[in-house]
Design a protein around this motif. Sequence first.
Motif, PDB file in Angstrom:
ATOM      1  N   UNK A   1      33.726  30.522  -7.062  1.00 16.25           N
ATOM      2  CA  UNK A   1      34.362  31.570  -6.127  1.00 16.25           C
ATOM      3  C   UNK A   1      35.575  32.173  -6.562  1.00 16.25           C
ATOM      4  N   UNK A   2      35.418  32.487  -7.721  1.00 18.74           N
ATOM      5  CA  UNK A   2      36.684  33.105  -8.478  1.00 18.74           C
ATOM      6  C   UNK A   2      37.034  34.256  -8.010  1.00 18.74           C
ATOM      7  N   UNK A   3      36.124  35.585  -7.765  1.00 21.60           N
ATOM      8  CA  UNK A   3      36.552  36.699  -7.557  1.00 21.60           C
ATOM      9  C   UNK A   3      37.147  36.727  -5.994  1.00 21.60           C
ATOM     10  N   UNK A   4      36.553  35.824  -4.951  1.00 22.62           N
ATOM     11  CA  UNK A   4      37.173  36.238  -3.813  1.00 22.62           C
ATOM     12  C   UNK A   4      38.484  35.338  -3.711  1.00 22.62           C
ATOM     13  N   UNK A   5      38.353  34.316  -4.627  1.00 25.16           N
ATOM     14  CA  UNK A   5      39.632  33.403  -4.554  1.00 25.16           C
ATOM     15  C   UNK A   5      40.951  34.633  -4.900  1.00 25.16           C
ATOM     16  N   UNK A   6      40.775  35.263  -6.026  1.00 29.48           N
ATOM     17  CA  UNK A   6      41.730  36.347  -6.540  1.00 29.48           C
ATOM     18  C   UNK A   6      42.039  37.453  -5.452  1.00 29.48           C
ATOM     19  N   UNK A   7      40.926  37.735  -4.854  1.00 29.54           N
ATOM     20  CA  UNK A   7      41.397  38.756  -3.682  1.00 29.54           C
ATOM     21  C   UNK A   7      42.012  37.994  -2.564  1.00 29.54           C
TER      22      UNK A   7
ATOM     23  N   UNK B 133      40.530  40.057 -11.760  1.00 30.40           N
ATOM     24  CA  UNK B 133      41.104  40.176 -13.025  1.00 30.40           C
ATOM     25  C   UNK B 133      42.382  39.062 -13.303  1.00 30.40           C
ATOM     26  N   UNK B 134      42.909  38.685 -11.935  1.00 31.54           N
ATOM     27  CA  UNK B 134      43.948  37.663 -12.087  1.00 31.54           C
ATOM     28  C   UNK B 134      43.450  36.329 -12.189  1.00 31.54           C
ATOM     29  N   UNK B 135      42.308  36.243 -11.344  1.00 33.38           N
ATOM     30  CA  UNK B 135      41.715  34.824 -11.506  1.00 33.38           C
ATOM     31  C   UNK B 135      40.960  34.759 -12.996  1.00 33.38           C
ATOM     32  N   UNK B 136      40.416  35.708 -13.461  1.00 36.38           N
ATOM     33  CA  UNK B 136      39.679  35.721 -14.555  1.00 36.38           C
ATOM     34  C   UNK B 136      40.820  35.026 -15.717  1.00 36.38           C
ATOM     35  N   UNK B 137      41.977  35.691 -15.637  1.00 36.43           N
ATOM     36  CA  UNK B 137      43.162  35.326 -16.760  1.00 36.43           C
ATOM     37  C   UNK B 137      43.555  33.761 -16.328  1.00 36.43           C
TER      38      UNK B 137
END
Lengths: 147, 142
Positions: free
Chosen positions: B21-27, B62-66
């Motif tokens: 759920x990386x993208x939505x977690x970052x958002x 981007x943030x969670x990818x990092x």
Amino acid sequence: MVHFTAEEKSAVTSLWGKVNVEEAGGEALGRLLVVYPWTQRFFDSFGNLSSASAIMGNPKVKAHGKKVLTSFGDAVKNMDNLKGAFAKLSELHCDKLHVDPENFRLLGNVLVIILASHFGREFTPDMQAAWQKLVSGVANALSHKYH
Amino acid sequence: MSLTKAERTIIVSMWNKVSTQADSIGTEALERLFASYPQTKTYFPHFDLHPGSAQLRAHGSKVVAAVGDAVKSIDNISGALSKLSELHAYILRVDPVNFKLLSHCLLVTLGTRFPADFTAEAHAAWDKFLSVVSSVLTEKYR
């Protein structure tokens, strides 16, 4: 002085009505002691705090957590006058307990995280924002009488 | 401050779930940041910050990818985030206090989505891990 809108007050009180204060209190204090172990400095008399499970299961931690969160309930009832509501407790924490107010901020944030875990999606960003305002108001009220 | 073996194990194993759920977690973490701490919006005057905006979603990703990069190189977070560390020091210059705020919002987001996994121990491990990540990102500031 912090001012809450009608929406913020309603968000806070509606959520608070669903909180099991005894359980959440123990959880909040326990997590404070686990996540920020230096906060254990105030609780030498609490017995076994040697591991996360020892802390979370410790009956003194649970009892004291319940006390603390019950008192927090006063904040919810007095959102328009937090400084007044916590004046006596502020003096106590300064003069008798000697607690660095930074600890109030740490506990407030732990409480927010617990609410998030209990309520999931219901704990929306706007709901969180109202609660951050409240815990920050309580932390300020509790430090107000420090000298 | 460095992570114990146990803490690293917790982070890496939870990451398998979190990354789905990386993208939505970052958002969501960014939405929470801007809602609770409006002053953080000052770093994004060029963004449309309405919930659901494409820019917010892209940035959250981007943030969670990092964060994911840090997890994948958990034994050498400094090395993995070296470029990002320079970016924050010389270009972005986000005041260090804000890393604590975003870290808190990430923890809140994890708590809402993975309550069963987010035990007291996991909470402690994640708080420490994000604190290490924040230190790395600010280590070149001066």
